[in-house]
Motif scaffolding. Structure first.
Motif, PDB file in Angstrom:
ATOM      1  N   LEU A  68       0.808  -1.220   0.000  1.00  0.00           N
ATOM      2  CA  LEU A  68       0.000   0.000   0.000  1.00  0.00           C
ATOM      3  C   LEU A  68       0.842   1.272   0.000  1.00  0.00           C
ATOM      4  CD1 LEU A  68      -2.608  -1.098   2.700  1.00  0.00           C
ATOM      5  CD2 LEU A  68      -3.013  -0.963   0.251  1.00  0.00           C
ATOM      6  N   ASN A  69       2.042   1.190   0.571  1.00  0.00           N
ATOM      7  CA  ASN A  69       2.819   2.416   0.804  1.00  0.00           C
ATOM      8  C   ASN A  69       4.240   2.388   0.268  1.00  0.00           C
ATOM      9  OD1 ASN A  69       0.695   3.604   2.543  1.00  0.00           O
ATOM     10  ND2 ASN A  69       1.242   1.952   3.931  1.00  0.00           N
ATOM     11  N   GLY A  70       4.610   1.361  -0.481  1.00  0.00           N
ATOM     12  CA  GLY A  70       5.982   1.230  -0.956  1.00  0.00           C
ATOM     13  C   GLY A  70       6.437   2.426  -1.787  1.00  0.00           C
ATOM     14  N   LYS A  71       7.698   2.815  -1.610  1.00  0.00           N
ATOM     15  CA  LYS A  71       8.246   3.976  -2.317  1.00  0.00           C
ATOM     16  C   LYS A  71       9.346   3.582  -3.305  1.00  0.00           C
ATOM     17  CE  LYS A  71       5.848   6.464   0.647  1.00  0.00           C
ATOM     18  NZ  LYS A  71       4.557   7.084   0.257  1.00  0.00           N
ATOM     19  N   PHE A  72       9.917   2.381  -3.117  1.00  0.00           N
ATOM     20  CA  PHE A  72      11.031   1.934  -3.944  1.00  0.00           C
ATOM     21  C   PHE A  72      11.073   0.407  -3.905  1.00  0.00           C
ATOM     22  CE2 PHE A  72      12.391   3.557   0.224  1.00  0.00           C
ATOM     23  CZ  PHE A  72      12.724   2.365   0.839  1.00  0.00           C
ATOM     24  N   LYS A  73      11.938  -0.188  -4.695  1.00  0.00           N
ATOM     25  CA  LYS A  73      12.033  -1.644  -4.762  1.00  0.00           C
ATOM     26  C   LYS A  73      12.587  -2.200  -3.450  1.00  0.00           C
ATOM     27  CE  LYS A  73      11.933  -5.375  -7.597  1.00  0.00           C
ATOM     28  NZ  LYS A  73      10.810  -5.730  -8.485  1.00  0.00           N
ATOM     29  N   THR A  74      11.871  -3.152  -2.873  1.00  0.00           N
ATOM     30  CA  THR A  74      12.310  -3.800  -1.643  1.00  0.00           C
ATOM     31  C   THR A  74      12.574  -5.276  -1.896  1.00  0.00           C
ATOM     32  OG1 THR A  74      11.165  -2.282  -0.121  1.00  0.00           O
ATOM     33  CG2 THR A  74      11.600  -4.499   0.683  1.00  0.00           C
ATOM     34  N   VAL A  75      13.726  -5.743  -1.409  1.00  0.00           N
ATOM     35  CA  VAL A  75      14.055  -7.168  -1.459  1.00  0.00           C
ATOM     36  C   VAL A  75      14.119  -7.684  -0.022  1.00  0.00           C
ATOM     37  CG1 VAL A  75      15.256  -7.086  -3.666  1.00  0.00           C
ATOM     38  CG2 VAL A  75      16.523  -6.634  -1.553  1.00  0.00           C
ATOM     39  N   PHE A  76      14.155  -9.000   0.125  1.00  0.00           N
ATOM     40  CA  PHE A  76      14.036  -9.612   1.450  1.00  0.00           C
ATOM     41  C   PHE A  76      15.140 -10.645   1.666  1.00  0.00           C
ATOM     42  CE2 PHE A  76      10.005  -8.178  -0.099  1.00  0.00           C
ATOM     43  CZ  PHE A  76       9.406  -7.567   0.986  1.00  0.00           C
ATOM     44  N   ALA A  77      15.570 -10.740   2.917  1.00  0.00           N
ATOM     45  CA  ALA A  77      16.586 -11.713   3.313  1.00  0.00           C
ATOM     46  C   ALA A  77      16.156 -12.376   4.614  1.00  0.00           C
ATOM     47  CB  ALA A  77      17.935 -11.021   3.500  1.00  0.00           C
ATOM     48  N   PRO A  78      16.604 -13.620   4.845  1.00  0.00           N
ATOM     49  CA  PRO A  78      16.256 -14.280   6.105  1.00  0.00           C
ATOM     50  C   PRO A  78      16.808 -13.519   7.306  1.00  0.00           C
ATOM     51  CG  PRO A  78      17.168 -15.849   4.523  1.00  0.00           C
ATOM     52  CD  PRO A  78      17.408 -14.478   3.970  1.00  0.00           C
ATOM     53  N   TYR A  79      16.225 -13.765   8.457  1.00  0.00           N
ATOM     54  CA  TYR A  79      16.726 -13.181   9.697  1.00  0.00           C
ATOM     55  C   TYR A  79      18.151 -13.684   9.923  1.00  0.00           C
ATOM     56  CZ  TYR A  79      16.466 -11.346  14.441  1.00  0.00           C
ATOM     57  OH  TYR A  79      16.676 -10.626  15.581  1.00  0.00           O
ATOM     58  N   PRO A  80      19.120 -12.800  10.213  1.00  0.00           N
ATOM     59  CA  PRO A  80      20.513 -13.234  10.366  1.00  0.00           C
ATOM     60  C   PRO A  80      20.710 -14.215  11.520  1.00  0.00           C
ATOM     61  CG  PRO A  80      20.385 -10.852  10.047  1.00  0.00           C
ATOM     62  CD  PRO A  80      18.981 -11.336  10.292  1.00  0.00           C
ATOM     63  N   LYS A  81      21.731 -15.045  11.382  1.00  0.00           N
ATOM     64  CA  LYS A  81      22.051 -16.058  12.395  1.00  0.00           C
ATOM     65  C   LYS A  81      23.087 -15.519  13.371  1.00  0.00           C
ATOM     66  CE  LYS A  81      23.548 -18.973   9.303  1.00  0.00           C
ATOM     67  NZ  LYS A  81      24.009 -20.204   8.628  1.00  0.00           N
ATOM     68  N   ALA A  82      23.147 -16.123  14.556  1.00  0.00           N
ATOM     69  CA  ALA A  82      24.168 -15.750  15.531  1.00  0.00           C
ATOM     70  C   ALA A  82      25.537 -16.255  15.098  1.00  0.00           C
ATOM     71  CB  ALA A  82      23.808 -16.310  16.899  1.00  0.00           C
ATOM     72  N   ASP A  83      25.564 -17.439  14.513  1.00  0.00           N
ATOM     73  CA  ASP A  83      26.824 -18.081  14.125  1.00  0.00           C
ATOM     74  C   ASP A  83      26.649 -18.740  12.766  1.00  0.00           C
ATOM     75  OD1 ASP A  83      28.747 -20.585  14.107  1.00  0.00           O
ATOM     76  OD2 ASP A  83      29.537 -19.234  15.638  1.00  0.00           O
ATOM     77  N   ALA A  84      27.699 -18.723  11.965  1.00  0.00           N
ATOM     78  CA  ALA A  84      27.621 -19.304  10.618  1.00  0.00           C
ATOM     79  C   ALA A  84      27.267 -20.791  10.648  1.00  0.00           C
ATOM     80  CB  ALA A  84      28.949 -19.092   9.889  1.00  0.00           C
ATOM     81  N   LYS A 135      -1.940  -1.048  -5.034  1.00  0.00           N
ATOM     82  CA  LYS A 135      -1.961  -0.631  -6.432  1.00  0.00           C
ATOM     83  C   LYS A 135      -0.892  -1.410  -7.178  1.00  0.00           C
ATOM     84  CE  LYS A 135      -3.522   4.080  -5.390  1.00  0.00           C
ATOM     85  NZ  LYS A 135      -3.190   5.525  -5.476  1.00  0.00           N
ATOM     86  N   PRO A 136      -1.149  -1.789  -8.444  1.00  0.00           N
ATOM     87  CA  PRO A 136      -0.176  -2.600  -9.190  1.00  0.00           C
ATOM     88  C   PRO A 136       1.224  -2.006  -9.200  1.00  0.00           C
ATOM     89  CG  PRO A 136      -2.251  -2.490 -10.371  1.00  0.00           C
ATOM     90  CD  PRO A 136      -2.388  -1.560  -9.213  1.00  0.00           C
ATOM     91  N   GLU A 137       1.303  -0.679  -9.330  1.00  0.00           N
ATOM     92  CA  GLU A 137       2.628  -0.057  -9.401  1.00  0.00           C
ATOM     93  C   GLU A 137       3.372  -0.152  -8.063  1.00  0.00           C
ATOM     94  OE1 GLU A 137      -0.405   3.376  -8.935  1.00  0.00           O
ATOM     95  OE2 GLU A 137      -0.247   1.432  -9.958  1.00  0.00           O
ATOM     96  N   GLN A 138       2.630  -0.201  -6.942  1.00  0.00           N
ATOM     97  CA  GLN A 138       3.293  -0.346  -5.651  1.00  0.00           C
ATOM     98  C   GLN A 138       3.612  -1.803  -5.345  1.00  0.00           C
ATOM     99  OE1 GLN A 138       0.363   2.042  -3.397  1.00  0.00           O
ATOM    100  NE2 GLN A 138       2.109   3.212  -2.632  1.00  0.00           N
TER     101      GLN A 138
END
Length: 448
Positions: free
Chosen positions: A296-312, A377-380
């Motif tokens: 509804l309110n996006g202003k720019f392209k947003t991508v997503f990543a998993p929540y970071p881990k404490a240790d590799a 909206k489609p554009e958002q």
């Protein structure tokens, strides 16, 4: 009931606040409390659904109308408890309703600690008999188990899982790929590369809000111990992950200066949405409710990543979880009808609503995403990177939900008081951990 209401966190009892909620009775439909008896014998009963969402945030009018069309015996009405869609404001007004005796039927709480406190205050009706009658085994039907001392007082509404949203334009400008498996150390390095400029025009790589979730970054995806106290109320902050979380925040905010400083967040009363939408921060660790808001309110392209881990070495995808806890008010005169709506909403209804992710195991994730994206909206909606979103949601795994004791909000407050002193340079980390630990244990003892 009067005694238990007094433990609600500073909620009551100012006359101005009570006066501000006095309009609740004026909005009640005639004959509500008599189940329609004041009219014809077949008149539908009116039940109220009360939460903090505004109409743009929740699409509640269309949602309850969809239910009403297939359930002619009831008329469901949604009432927002907050003009700004603020959950904490909504909690306070719900408490005032409970104290004043105004009509309450279906109520929602936004966190496990808020929910547990209201269970302790006797505001919620046990649902076990209703669930047994419908042959519902909550653990089999839902992704999280909201039992309190073995009893059910609510079912999970929207399912909250966390991830990281990233501004794709800023990511591309820094030459950084979309993360698919990363640690908090990686996150900190991204923040360095995404921080640009100086002074008022400076943009940061990261933003952490004032909630306790941002004070326990590395603890949040601990599978069994993701909360600051254990289910019995004993402290869980004398914990290496809490210490490392606070060290990380202090370094990013006060040393590297790659995350918005705590004092600015508080003094300027920053809203995390505005910070991200305004481009002040390139990354935001947050919950999946933001997908509907971006549509509804996006202003720019947003991508997503998993929540970071404490240790590799840790497994990828574990995230702190939460829900809207939806229950039936103990004072409701239409408990069966209220329960029926709760059961419908927490299964089919959320998908009809089209804004949130479902905690129902039978919900189709792809359809859930499509429904949310179609609300904007489609554009958002086009500004939401569907591929990285689905990849992240599919890898997400829920940590164990901790339903804390009824006094947990007091413990949270004391913990955050000490965290603030640390992040503003007024005390060192050792004193922060030790003082918070002592205060948390003292609250437990005083509530025995």
């Amino acid at each position: 009931m009067k005694k238990s209401m007094l433990v609600l966190s500073g909620v009551l009892l100012t006359t101005t606040a009570l006066a501000g909620c006095g309009s609740g009775k004026d909005n009640a439909a005639p004959g509500n409390n008599a189940g329609g008896a004041a009219g014809s014998a077949n008149a539908p009963v009116t039940i109220k659904v009360q939460g903090w969402y505004t109409e743009p945030q929740g699409n509640w009018n269309a949602t309850v109308e969809a239910y009403n069309k297939t359930h002619p015996n009831v008329k469901v009405v949604y009432e927002s408890m907050s003009e700004k869609g603020d959950s904490q404001e909504g909690m306070k007004k719900l408490d005032l309703l409970a104290a004043s005796g105004d009509q309450m039927d279906v109520v929602m709480y936004s966190s496990a600690s808020d929910f547990a406190q209201r269970v302790g205050a006797g505001i919620l009706e046990p649902l076990d008999d209703y669930l047994k009658k419908d042959n519902v085994v909550v653990k089999d039907e839902y992704k999280i188990d909201p039992a309190v001392n073995g009893k059910y007082y609510a079912l999970p509404g929207k399912m909250i899982e966390w991830f990281v949203m990233l501004n794709k334009d800023k990511l591309d400008a820094a030459g950084l790929p979309v993360p698919t498996d990363w640690t908090w150390d990686d996150y900190a390095e991204y923040a360095k590369k995404l921080t640009k400029g100086d002074g008022p025009s400076k943009t940061y790589g990261s933003y952490f809000h004032t909630w306790k979730d941002y004070a326990q970054l590395l603890q949040n995806n601990d599978v069994d111990n993701s909360y600051i106290v254990k289910s019995d109320g004993s402290e869980n902050i004398d914990n290496p992950k809490v210490r490392t979380s606070l060290e990380l925040r202090n370094k990013m905010e006060n040393v590297d200066k790659t995350s918005v400083p705590y004092y600015e967040v508080v003094s300027q009363k920053m809203n995390y949405r505005d910070v991200y939408y305004g481009g002040k921060s390139a990354m935001l660790a947050t919950g999946n409710w933001m997908v509907g808001e971006l549509a509804l309110n996006g202003k720019f392209k947003t991508v997503f990543a998993p929540y970071p881990k404490a240790d590799a070495k840790d497994p990828n995808g574990y995230t702190l979880v939460g829900a809207d806890f939806m229950g039936v008010a103990a004072s409701s005169k239409h408990k069966q009808e209220a329960y029926d709506f709760v059961r419908w909403y927490t299964t089919e209804g959320i998908q009809t609503q089209g804004l949130f992710f479902s905690g129902w195991k039978k919900a189709d994730l792809n359809k859930n995403v499509d429904a949310i994206l179609s609300t904007g909206k489609p554009e958002q909606s086009a500004l939401i990177d569907k591929e990285s979103l689905l990849n992240t949601l599919k890898v997400n795994k829920a940590t164990k939900l901790v339903i804390p004791p009824t006094y947990a909000l007091q413990q949270e407050k004391e913990f955050l008081n000490q965290v603030e002193l640390y992040l503003t340079g007024k005390q060192d980390l050792d004193k922060t951990i030790q003082t918070a630990k002592t205060k948390i244990e003292d609250i437990k003892k005083s509530n025995k």
